[in-house]
Design an enzyme around this catalytic site. Sequence first.
Site, PDB file in Angstrom:
ATOM      1  CE  LYS A 163       5.667   1.519  -1.979  1.00 18.95           C
ATOM      2  NZ  LYS A 163       5.068   0.459  -1.134  1.00 18.95           N
ATOM      3  CD  GLU A 223      -1.181  -2.782   0.754  1.00 18.96           C
ATOM      4  OE1 GLU A 223      -0.160  -2.242   0.598  1.00 18.96           O
ATOM      5  OE2 GLU A 223      -1.620  -3.945   0.174  1.00 18.96           O
TER       6      GLU A 223
HETATM    7  O1  KIV Z   1       3.984  -2.849  -4.513  1.00 22.62           O
HETATM    8  C1  KIV Z   1       3.351  -2.775  -4.330  1.00 22.62           C
HETATM    9  O2  KIV Z   1       2.328  -2.494  -6.333  1.00 22.62           O
HETATM   10  C2  KIV Z   1       2.964  -1.630  -3.466  1.00 22.62           C
HETATM   11  C3  KIV Z   1       1.709  -1.100  -3.777  1.00 22.62           C
HETATM   12  C4  KIV Z   1       0.568  -1.899  -3.620  1.00 22.62           C
HETATM   13  C5  KIV Z   1       1.477  -0.150  -2.854  1.00 22.62           C
HETATM   14  O3  KIV Z   1       3.610  -1.107  -2.572  1.00 22.62           O
END
Ligand code: KIV
Length: 271
Positions: A120, A189
Amino acid sequence: MSTHSEIKRITTHILQEMKVRGEKISMLTAYDYSMAKIVDAAGTDIILVGDSASNVMAGHETTLPITLDQMIYHASSVIRGVNRALVVVDLPFGSYQGNSSEALRSAIRIMKESGAHAIKMEGGEEIGESIIRILSAGVPVMGHLGLTPQSIYKFGTYAVRAREEAEAQKLIEDAKFLEELGCFAIVLEKIPATLGKQVAEELKIPLIGIGAGPHVDGQVLVIHDMLGINKDFSPKFLRRYADLNTIITDAVGNYIQDVKSKDFPNDREGY
Ligand code: KIV
């Protein structure tokens, strides 16, 4: 038709099918083997090894300090506990911004050294080149728009993003851009629910919300927050499903009392 609970291993393709049939996607964070094993066995669709490990595991104020090596350590621990969920790992701050060669190297290290299934990345058009290179290496990419905690010093606040028309428009354009590049899903988010709804309707790929309202295709929470381990953090979007802080505090208190009073161990608890 099979439901998600009958499927052996969640893939990006299955997540896409879930969006098409309107089945909401569940996503939670995990950072270690034991928690990942529980979260996976309970049936969570996506496990995120989030850079929130920097906050909840290491006690930093922001997600910025966590390193690529530390993310790989957390991710490889999680992978050993997972049989079914798709495991997505955050590329940490400084491992991809501004240099697509380094971004590719970072993504490949995560995939090779942890055995994760996807990565991600936070941002839109400005990280497009890095996303293209990572996707072309065969690594699935999840996007992250709205409040992107790696940019907290640019925002200056953890307040709701994209309330203004210009920022909302940029978010919609970025979401479409990430879909066109080939991202398999996007985290949204802390944005207005109406904007979350609009993006979820306009895009074909799944949108996973955290503080993005009920109309997106799935929800994600940080496991420490939803289990009530960390009581200092109470944003409006957080629903607490347990009060582990109290349960653990009581259990530890009882243990201390039993040790001090010489009640533990008793005759049956020794050799
Ligand atoms: O790092 C994380 O936990 C996240 C979530 C809040 C989506 O990116």
